[in-house]
Design a protein around this motif. Structure first.
Motif, PDB file in Angstrom:
ATOM      1  N   THR A  27     -43.213  54.228   9.011  1.00 25.02           N
ATOM      2  CA  THR A  27     -42.151  55.107   9.509  1.00 25.02           C
ATOM      3  C   THR A  27     -41.857  56.218   8.503  1.00 25.02           C
ATOM      4  O   THR A  27     -41.776  57.396   8.866  1.00 25.02           O
ATOM      5  CB  THR A  27     -40.879  54.285   9.793  1.00 25.02           C
ATOM      6  OG1 THR A  27     -41.146  53.423  10.907  1.00 25.02           O
ATOM      7  CG2 THR A  27     -39.696  55.171  10.128  1.00 25.02           C
ATOM      8  N   GLY A  28     -41.711  55.845   7.233  1.00 27.15           N
ATOM      9  CA  GLY A  28     -41.422  56.845   6.208  1.00 27.15           C
ATOM     10  C   GLY A  28     -42.579  57.810   6.016  1.00 27.15           C
ATOM     11  O   GLY A  28     -42.389  59.010   5.835  1.00 27.15           O
ATOM     12  N   MET A  29     -43.787  57.296   6.081  1.00 24.16           N
ATOM     13  CA  MET A  29     -44.964  58.139   5.892  1.00 24.16           C
ATOM     14  C   MET A  29     -45.099  59.136   7.044  1.00 24.16           C
ATOM     15  O   MET A  29     -45.294  60.337   6.819  1.00 24.16           O
ATOM     16  CB  MET A  29     -46.209  57.254   5.816  1.00 24.16           C
ATOM     17  CG  MET A  29     -47.486  57.999   5.530  1.00 24.16           C
ATOM     18  SD  MET A  29     -48.941  56.905   5.626  1.00 24.16           S
ATOM     19  CE  MET A  29     -49.353  57.045   7.375  1.00 24.16           C
ATOM     20  N   GLU A  30     -44.962  58.642   8.255  1.00 33.06           N
ATOM     21  CA  GLU A  30     -45.123  59.540   9.405  1.00 33.06           C
ATOM     22  C   GLU A  30     -44.022  60.600   9.440  1.00 33.06           C
ATOM     23  O   GLU A  30     -44.278  61.765   9.756  1.00 33.06           O
ATOM     24  CB  GLU A  30     -45.141  58.722  10.700  1.00 33.06           C
ATOM     25  CG  GLU A  30     -46.412  57.855  10.819  1.00 33.06           C
ATOM     26  CD  GLU A  30     -46.222  56.634  11.700  1.00 33.06           C
ATOM     27  OE1 GLU A  30     -45.148  56.488  12.315  1.00 33.06           O
ATOM     28  OE2 GLU A  30     -47.157  55.803  11.745  1.00 33.06           O
ATOM     29  N   ALA A  31     -42.800  60.198   9.087  1.00 30.60           N
ATOM     30  CA  ALA A  31     -41.695  61.166   9.076  1.00 30.60           C
ATOM     31  C   ALA A  31     -41.987  62.286   8.083  1.00 30.60           C
ATOM     32  O   ALA A  31     -41.526  63.417   8.257  1.00 30.60           O
ATOM     33  CB  ALA A  31     -40.383  60.478   8.722  1.00 30.60           C
ATOM     34  N   SER A  32     -42.755  61.985   7.044  1.00 25.65           N
ATOM     35  CA  SER A  32     -43.070  62.998   6.040  1.00 25.65           C
ATOM     36  C   SER A  32     -44.287  63.833   6.425  1.00 25.65           C
ATOM     37  O   SER A  32     -44.296  65.045   6.246  1.00 25.65           O
ATOM     38  CB  SER A  32     -43.320  62.327   4.685  1.00 25.65           C
ATOM     39  OG  SER A  32     -42.162  61.644   4.253  1.00 25.65           O
ATOM     40  N   LEU A  33     -45.320  63.181   6.942  1.00 22.49           N
ATOM     41  CA  LEU A  33     -46.571  63.908   7.195  1.00 22.49           C
ATOM     42  C   LEU A  33     -46.547  64.719   8.486  1.00 22.49           C
ATOM     43  O   LEU A  33     -47.270  65.707   8.616  1.00 22.49           O
ATOM     44  CB  LEU A  33     -47.754  62.930   7.236  1.00 22.49           C
ATOM     45  CG  LEU A  33     -48.040  62.143   5.950  1.00 22.49           C
ATOM     46  CD1 LEU A  33     -49.251  61.232   6.149  1.00 22.49           C
ATOM     47  CD2 LEU A  33     -48.266  63.078   4.756  1.00 22.49           C
TER      48      LEU A  33
ATOM     49  N   LEU B  93     -43.751  54.167  -0.248  1.00 22.33           N
ATOM     50  CA  LEU B  93     -44.342  55.498  -0.081  1.00 22.33           C
ATOM     51  C   LEU B  93     -44.882  56.034  -1.405  1.00 22.33           C
ATOM     52  O   LEU B  93     -44.420  55.649  -2.476  1.00 22.33           O
ATOM     53  CB  LEU B  93     -43.272  56.479   0.415  1.00 22.33           C
ATOM     54  CG  LEU B  93     -42.591  56.175   1.740  1.00 22.33           C
ATOM     55  CD1 LEU B  93     -41.645  57.312   2.094  1.00 22.33           C
ATOM     56  CD2 LEU B  93     -43.616  55.979   2.837  1.00 22.33           C
TER      57      LEU B  93
ATOM     58  N   LEU C 128     -46.388  62.535  -0.626  1.00 22.60           N
ATOM     59  CA  LEU C 128     -46.515  62.886   0.788  1.00 22.60           C
ATOM     60  C   LEU C 128     -46.190  64.352   1.018  1.00 22.60           C
ATOM     61  O   LEU C 128     -46.857  65.044   1.781  1.00 22.60           O
ATOM     62  CB  LEU C 128     -45.586  61.996   1.634  1.00 22.60           C
ATOM     63  CG  LEU C 128     -45.899  60.503   1.627  1.00 22.60           C
ATOM     64  CD1 LEU C 128     -44.881  59.749   2.477  1.00 22.60           C
ATOM     65  CD2 LEU C 128     -47.305  60.237   2.141  1.00 22.60           C
TER      66      LEU C 128
ATOM     67  N   TRP D 164     -36.309  58.634   2.249  1.00 15.70           N
ATOM     68  CA  TRP D 164     -37.133  57.622   2.918  1.00 15.70           C
ATOM     69  C   TRP D 164     -37.584  56.559   1.927  1.00 15.70           C
ATOM     70  O   TRP D 164     -37.607  55.370   2.237  1.00 15.70           O
ATOM     71  CB  TRP D 164     -38.351  58.267   3.587  1.00 15.70           C
ATOM     72  CG  TRP D 164     -38.009  58.961   4.864  1.00 15.70           C
ATOM     73  CD1 TRP D 164     -37.993  60.312   5.093  1.00 15.70           C
ATOM     74  CD2 TRP D 164     -37.610  58.358   6.107  1.00 15.70           C
ATOM     75  NE1 TRP D 164     -37.607  60.577   6.379  1.00 15.70           N
ATOM     76  CE2 TRP D 164     -37.377  59.398   7.031  1.00 15.70           C
ATOM     77  CE3 TRP D 164     -37.433  57.038   6.524  1.00 15.70           C
ATOM     78  CZ2 TRP D 164     -36.969  59.174   8.349  1.00 15.70           C
ATOM     79  CZ3 TRP D 164     -37.027  56.815   7.837  1.00 15.70           C
ATOM     80  CH2 TRP D 164     -36.797  57.860   8.720  1.00 15.70           C
TER      81      TRP D 164
ATOM     82  N   ARG E  48     -40.054  48.022  14.374  1.00 19.37           N
ATOM     83  CA  ARG E  48     -40.166  49.415  13.946  1.00 19.37           C
ATOM     84  C   ARG E  48     -38.829  50.119  14.115  1.00 19.37           C
ATOM     85  O   ARG E  48     -38.180  49.957  15.143  1.00 19.37           O
ATOM     86  CB  ARG E  48     -41.186  50.134  14.828  1.00 19.37           C
ATOM     87  CG  ARG E  48     -42.567  50.123  14.251  1.00 19.37           C
ATOM     88  CD  ARG E  48     -42.682  51.204  13.196  1.00 19.37           C
ATOM     89  NE  ARG E  48     -44.090  51.571  13.077  1.00 19.37           N
ATOM     90  CZ  ARG E  48     -44.494  52.772  12.706  1.00 19.37           C
ATOM     91  NH1 ARG E  48     -43.644  53.720  12.427  1.00 19.37           N
ATOM     92  NH2 ARG E  48     -45.772  53.033  12.616  1.00 19.37           N
TER      93      ARG E  48
END
Lengths: 552, 552
Positions: A494-500, B178, B184, B519, B551
């Motif tokens: 979740t954190g990764m996708e929110a950033s990328l 992260l 990121l 995050w 999630r």
């Protein structure tokens, strides 16, 4: 309510005939150009039992009605050019999200609830910016917490100066959490209120009234009680007069008629198939099967049964269902099927008649649904294979995905259309192609100029593909990709996708989802808020919260 | 190490003579224009016992040396125009933050550690952008996690193509957290790597090597081993040749000579007085007392004892001390004292000689310290009263505060200077005055054009003051403000301040502190990472982590 809000199944379809908490009317004085939406929350009709919805506080059920009425205003009421949002309760506009509901909810439900309410408030603003339906919040009583957050999502705010009515964001001082439904962001970024005044305001549980609220910029006007109604009416009249909204034949939004089973859901154009054990799902969108409207006029005749409307309303519902009712699903295959020519014909119609009022609303609907996909906290892998139909508007699904797997095989292709060039911006304001090619922006034009079928080799060269296994590797590679993804920490994903997902520019919208929501999620997890002695847990009880004072 | 990292006292002053983990040299081939900084972490010399720093992994102690050497390069080595960052270990550049250190640290320590390392990497970039010292990361071995994050903070990256050396961000797949030291954000925002390739990269524990690393944009060049040194040297030579760095007399940064007691710290120009019980502190910066340099030449002669250098180095140290060693302190009074004319004279010198290389470095130092204040997770209230000296550069302290209390009394005033008009931008790229007046930008000019003493009435009218109590109310109002603030949830205050301080535009820097860090903080708190069966907790052990798959 403990885990109950998490264990109930939430349905998002509703209809004005079934609203419990909102009333929609069209005051005569404005000749039908103004809609009046008033909140009158029924205490005992919460989505689940256990928390009376006192003082116009809201839960998800109340917000689902709000989202529904905003959608219907756009499609079913083309004559409306301004919206008043008010309350039918005396001396209270809205006291925000119900604290007992929040305090008793799981972390996942709180986060999902806030995301949905954030989306609805952004839709209210988009309705003003894009559809010419501005909004005036008529505060004939106090707006606190989420109540004031709803107010600042409106274009203008009129607060009665009666010595008692106030606006406030008491989340920090009373609950130890943030005004996370856009509140903090809209204070400094939308209303551009000075940071030190915002700071004082957000720690002042009792809020700010009358003249001072105007001085600080918290409201636009604070007339005395006898002049309140006139002040609101005047603003609404001016707003309606300024509106550039075009008239069109109303489009009634009918029921979605979905068949749900244990293993998924079947809509007319969308299928969801769940594998709860593998924590994966497949979401398929089908191209039109029959004849679709070729002009704005035909679209008006066919109405909400038109593929473009129905398919995207279905997709919207499917995404919300995945978010709220299938928390364990972490990875979703995005698939399409059908005849790409039929999708491209619809795209051509949307492009040709883009000046038409109804076509515009339909396009904006698609934009909003695609944004809902952008901010959904699941991993999305687009699967492009023989029989796929990633063309134009449906290509956006692949471009919204975290990865694109395209089979290197004859007959597999994607197509572009004018709809990939602008009408569906992401929350960051860029198109998905622009977001994809931040490093080599010239590729955007190269892709858009690619006429005809773009096969796997060409798509790969254009930069449209993440991985392009051939027939020998395809099954294994795709299977392993899903297995691996489904094995990773759901929080890290979740954190990764929110950033990328959102490189490049930031907007109020990305700030709300990326920054404010992240901080709120953090706080929603901290013992200082949700521990046994946390502020949210103890709200309304005589005990005072106990904090771990270490600042981080 | 459990709570040990939290209970030790961290000191930030160091000196090349005392470095344990880094070596600084000036390779002859570049004639002194290039500095070479190599990492050779001593396993058993961690800041606290309990985690061997294997494979050039780092802890705070390693990063304190890095921050120190970057600072000294700027002041003590004006001849340097490019920096090589490499490793003295075979086949490994750096394997990132030490996992056992992270796994055993408190939440507060992890968050503070990440903030400091983020600041240091931003300083590396600022050194290139503002001081003309570009950097090349020479990866003669693998860079993983924080190791690759350090690499992408450099301008250029050369990776040896030896079949084994890779770059990787394995935090998500291996640790369930992260790449939060800018990783990121820099992937998609600095190197602008395609979001789907970034996604694949961040979930690939083994990372990416050679040609593919170049294709994806992860490194700039991947020469075979025999050509590696030449490739690095060529880039450094070109970088040094391009540099616009101006020569100046080196300024040696001497020791700070602080006296610390139970109740605070006394520097020459800065005092910290702590009230741990009330959870408040007072941070006072004093104006110069004697004669200060009136030209760039005099500044070079006086060196680091000049007030502007010494006072801000002291402030920097005091802020870090508050962050790491006084976690319970939530609210800090920012005070100043002394002769404003003396501060304004220094400001006039800085403005007049701004083209001078050393003056530029001094100004940039002040900028960085003020940014350190902007992102410090404590509530700051500026207190302006008789005897205060909020003039020019010191006025920035007030403008950085969350609130400004100014006593309404004769003889209380603030002053502006050219230093309020641009040289000290915040992380969002705006000056503090611009950030303050997003709603009424014309006020910025109005303030900057205010000549002479601005008394409380005038300051209030200009919008510079949050509250201006008179003599009768002052003591009570200020006391109550601190008491109230210190009673609020420290987490809510951190999240609130992170949102309200940075209205308006976003930069890579605000994205790192506001979005990525938020995050990461969330994830650092989640059982999936730090619970008994969390991925970070179990790292290096045979057991597999157990995740709550919901999630959010």
């Amino acid at each position: 309510m403990g885990e109950s809000a998490a264990s109930i199944v939430v349905r998002f379809e509703t209809h004005p005939d079934r609203y419990k908490h909102w009333k929609l009317s069209f005051p005569e004085e404005h000749g039908g150009t103004v809609a009046r939406l008033t909140m009158d929350v029924k205490e005992d009709l919460g989505l689940v039992a256990g928390y009376p919805l006192k003082l116009n506080s809201y839960d998800l059920g109340v917000d689902i009605e709000l989202a529904d009425v905003l959608q219907r205003l756009r499609f079913e009421h083309p004559e409306v050019k301004a919206l008043e949002i008010g309350s039918d309760k005396d001396r209270i506009f809205c006291s925000g999200a119900n604290i007992y509901m929040l305090g008793g909810s799981t972390h996942a439900f709180k986060v999902n609830f806030c995301k949905f309410t954030n989306e609805t408030r952004l839709y209210l603003e988009e309705m003003s910016a894009e559809s010419g339906i501005g909004s005036v919040c008529a505060l004939a009583g106090t707006a606190s917490g989420g109540g004031y957050e709803l107010a600042i999502a409106c274009d203008e705010i009129v607060l009665t100066d009666d010595g008692g009515s106030a606006v406030s964001l008491p989340e920090c001082p009373l609950l130890g959490v943030l005004p996370g439904t856009g509140g903090l962001t809209r204070l400094v970024d939308k209303r551009k209120i000075r940071r030190d005044l915002s700071d004082a305001f957000c720690t002042l549980a009792e809020g700010v009234r009358g003249k001072r609220a105007v001085e600080w910029g918290l409201v636009d006007e604070a007339p005395p009680k006898p002049k309140f109604k006139d002040a609101v009416a005047k603003r609404l009249g001016a707003m309606a007069a300024r509106s550039k909204r075009k008239s069109f034949t109303p489009m009634k939004l009918g029921p979605l008629e979905v068949k749900r089973t244990e293993s998924g859901a079947e809509y007319k154009y969308v299928s969801v198939s769940l594998d709860e054990k593998a924590r994966t799902a497949k979401l398929t969108v089908r191209a039109p099967s029959g004849k679709e409207p070729e002009s704005a006029e035909e679209l008006a005749k066919v109405g909400a049964d038109a593929w473009i409307v129905r398919a995207f309303r279905e997709l919207d519902d499917a995404l919300l269902d995945l978010r709220f009712n299938h928390l364990g699903i972490g990875t979703v295959a995005l698939e399409t099927s059908g005849d790409p020519e039929k999708v491209l014909a619809v795209d051509a119609m949307l492009a040709k008649y883009k000046e038409d009022g109804l076509v515009r609303e339909v396009t904006l609907l698609v934009k909003r649904v695609l944004k809902r996909l952008d901010v959904t906290a699941k991993s999305f892998f687009a699967i492009i294979q023989p029989g796929s139909c990633f063309a134009g508007t449906l290509l956006e699904l692949a471009l919204a995905a975290d990865r694109i797997y395209m089979k290197d095989e004859d007959g597999v292709f994607v197509r572009v259309s004018a709809m990939n060039a602008g009408p569906f911006p992401m929350p960051n304001g860029l198109t998905r192609l622009q977001s994809r090619f931040l490093r080599e922006p010239e590729r955007v034009t190269r892709v858009l100029e690619s006429a005809g079928n773009i096969d796997t080799g060409a798509a790969n060269k254009l930069g449209l593909v993440t991985f392009a296994p051939d027939d020998i590797d395809w099954d294994d590679e795709v299977r392993i990709a899903f297995e691996e993804r489904a094995s990773l920490s759901p929080d890290a994903m979740t954190g990764m996708e929110a950033s990328l997902r959102f490189g490049g520019p930031e907007t109020m919208e990305t700030k709300i989802f990326g920054r404010l929501s992240a901080w709120q999620n953090w706080i929603f997890q901290r013992p200082n808020a949700v521990g046994e002695r946390g502020a949210l847990t103890l709200y309304g009880r005589p005990e005072r919260p106990e904090f771990d004072w270490r600042r981080t």
